[in-house]
Design an enzyme around this catalytic site. Structure first.
Site, PDB file in Angstrom:
ATOM      1  CG  ASP A  16      21.807 -17.402  30.773  1.00  0.00           C
ATOM      2  OD1 ASP A  16      21.996 -17.035  31.948  1.00  0.00           O
ATOM      3  OD2 ASP A  16      20.695 -17.792  30.364  1.00  0.00           O
TER       4      ASP A  16
ATOM      5  CG  ASP B  22      18.746  -9.533  32.092  1.00  0.00           C
ATOM      6  OD1 ASP B  22      19.224 -10.079  33.093  1.00  0.00           O
ATOM      7  OD2 ASP B  22      17.783 -10.002  31.470  1.00  0.00           O
TER       8      ASP B  22
ATOM      9  CD  GLU C 157      17.430 -15.484  34.797  1.00  0.00           C
ATOM     10  OE1 GLU C 157      16.458 -15.114  35.464  1.00  0.00           O
ATOM     11  OE2 GLU C 157      17.651 -15.040  33.642  1.00  0.00           O
ATOM     12  CD  GLU C 158      17.725 -13.706  30.480  1.00  0.00           C
ATOM     13  OE1 GLU C 158      16.495 -13.867  30.487  1.00  0.00           O
ATOM     14  OE2 GLU C 158      18.274 -12.646  30.812  1.00  0.00           O
TER      15      GLU C 158
ATOM     16  CD  GLU D  87      18.199 -11.106  36.759  1.00  0.00           C
ATOM     17  OE1 GLU D  87      18.206 -10.250  35.852  1.00  0.00           O
ATOM     18  OE2 GLU D  87      18.266 -12.333  36.540  1.00  0.00           O
TER      19      GLU D  87
ATOM     20  CG  HIS E  36      14.818  -9.806  27.870  1.00  0.00           C
ATOM     21  ND1 HIS E  36      14.111 -10.941  28.199  1.00  0.00           N
ATOM     22  CD2 HIS E  36      15.858  -9.773  28.735  1.00  0.00           C
ATOM     23  CE1 HIS E  36      14.697 -11.548  29.226  1.00  0.00           C
ATOM     24  NE2 HIS E  36      15.752 -10.850  29.562  1.00  0.00           N
TER      25      HIS E  36
HETATM   26 ZN   LIG Z   1      18.468 -11.464  34.112  1.00  0.00          ZN
END
Ligand SMILES: [Zn+2]
Length: 395
Positions: A74, A104, A136-137, A164, A360
């Site tokens: 995700d 990511d 996960e996010e 990561e 992000h």
């Molecule tokens: Zn991540």
């Protein structure tokens, strides 16, 4: 440079808009197909709604300890207005591949998929397990089932690499996190008659102030670990909502807070949590003096454990050799699924391509050189899979 094979795959992976709120079944099907084309079996672990799934596959023998490559499928939303190119259409510019999830962490997945034929050919003695999660996010919500499945394999894996972004450096520690939503229910009434009501906003504000005071106390006199920034456990109130009009006593308030703890060796976190619970219980009692029906509900909304792998664990040095790094293992400020694997008894490190400072946000990217370096790391791994794990994990 000529784009590495993983760049083509990463373009396709970015094209699946696997934002945590969406289904990830299309990207899972894509990975399944690539595995199946080589005759590698894989298993879906669906969520309750059958809208999302994790995927677990073993390359090589199943009767001995192997190595886990862990990633989440995700991505965070891409609603930032300042993207230079569509976030879910990967764009190659100046040796960088731009797109949501490029860094990511679909780049790591792409490198694995690019090296699948090699891993499949070489894994005669040491197995490689692929563990790809969802959600996960939004607080590592998909991983617990998958981690339980990995830890329950016929032979428990001896090491896990969570890919990561660390610029292929080794990270062995991060803080744990737990977050709660507190819903205060009081009693409404006219603001001229507050003695017949119970003010939920005032109670929630007192709880917020208590949390703020506790945060200050922990920062000043709590345990410290200088490898983290900041070097102490933090308590943070993120939101407080309540009330609708000045002349009404509010009967509902909602507050959200989180604790990010440094690795807890002295059992300080349970003590902290019970102090908070006692403070909340006292507020609830105070409300009930004027409104017996008043209540305070506490819900856990996110929880994942700290990671604190010993820097001198043989697995750390073994993964560092694979990654080709001699830098000292470090800590990372972001949370990952690594703490869950470690908690399940699998020595775990974080090591993957790219840098989390690019994630992000708009124009997330990964360098083609970083993808190529990850492919080389997996080549080095493949080069060891004809030997039992013990021979290269300790030597
Ligand atoms: Zn991540």
């Amino acid at each position: 440079m000529t784009p590495p094979a993983s760049a083509t795959i990463l373009k396709e992976l970015v094209g699946f808009a696997s934002v945590s709120a969406n289904s990830n079944l299309d990207i899972i099907a894509y990975v399944e197909e690539r595995l199946a084309s080589l005759g590698i079996a894989s298993r879906r672990l669906p969520d309750k709604m059958a809208k999302k799934a994790s995927l677990l596959a073993t390359i090589g023998p199943t009767d001995r300890a192997g190595i886990v490559l862990s990633a989440h499928t995700d991505v965070v939303p891409a609603s930032e207005p300042n993207w230079s190119s569509p976030p879910f259409e990967a764009s190659l510019r100046d040796g960088r591949l731009y797109g949501r999830g490029a860094c990511d962490m679909k780049g790591f997945i792409a490198a694995i998929l690019a090296q699948l034929p090699l891993l499949h050919r070489e894994a005669s003695e040491t197995p490689v397990h692929l563990a790809f999660s969802y959600d996960e996010e939004v607080g590592c919500r998909g991983a617990p089932d998958l981690v339980a499945e990995v830890a329950g394999l016929p032979v428990k894996p001896a090491v896990c690499i969570v890919g990561e972004p660390t610029s292929l450096q080794i990270a062995t520690a991060h803080k744990g996190k737990v977050a709660y939503r507190i819903t205060v229910t009081g009693r409404t009434g006219h603001s001229a008659l507050p003695h017949r009501a119970a003010n939920a906003v005032t109670a929630a504000a007192r709880i917020a102030a208590m949390l703020g005071d506790l945060a200050d106390e922990v920062a000043i006199s709590g345990p410290r670990d200088e490898s983290f920034d900041p070097p102490y456990t933090t308590i943070h109130v993120g939101s407080l909502h309540g009330g609708s009009a000045l002349n009404l006593v509010p009967d509902r308030a909602v507050l959200e807070y989180e604790i990010r703890n440094i690795p807890d060796r002295e059992g300080g976190i349970p003590v902290l949590c019970s102090r908070i619970e006692a403070g909340i219980a006292a507020e609830c009692q105070a409300l009930r003096r004027s409104a017996p029906e008043a209540d305070i509900l506490i819900e856990e909304i996110v929880a994942y454990p700290q990671l604190a792998t010993a820097a001198d664990h043989p697995a750390v040095a073994a993964v560092a050799r694979l990654a080709g790094t001699e830098a000292r293992p470090r800590t990372v400020s972001f949370g990952t699924e690594a703490g869950l694997y470690a908690e399940a008894g699998i020595p775990t490190v974080i090591c993957g391509p790219g840098d989390m400072t690019r994630a992000h946000k708009a124009d997330e990217w990964i360098g083609l050189d970083e993808l190529a370096a990850t492919e080389r790391m997996l080549e080095r791994l493949a080069g060891r899979l004809r030997q039992p794990l013990a021979t290269w994990m300790i030597s």
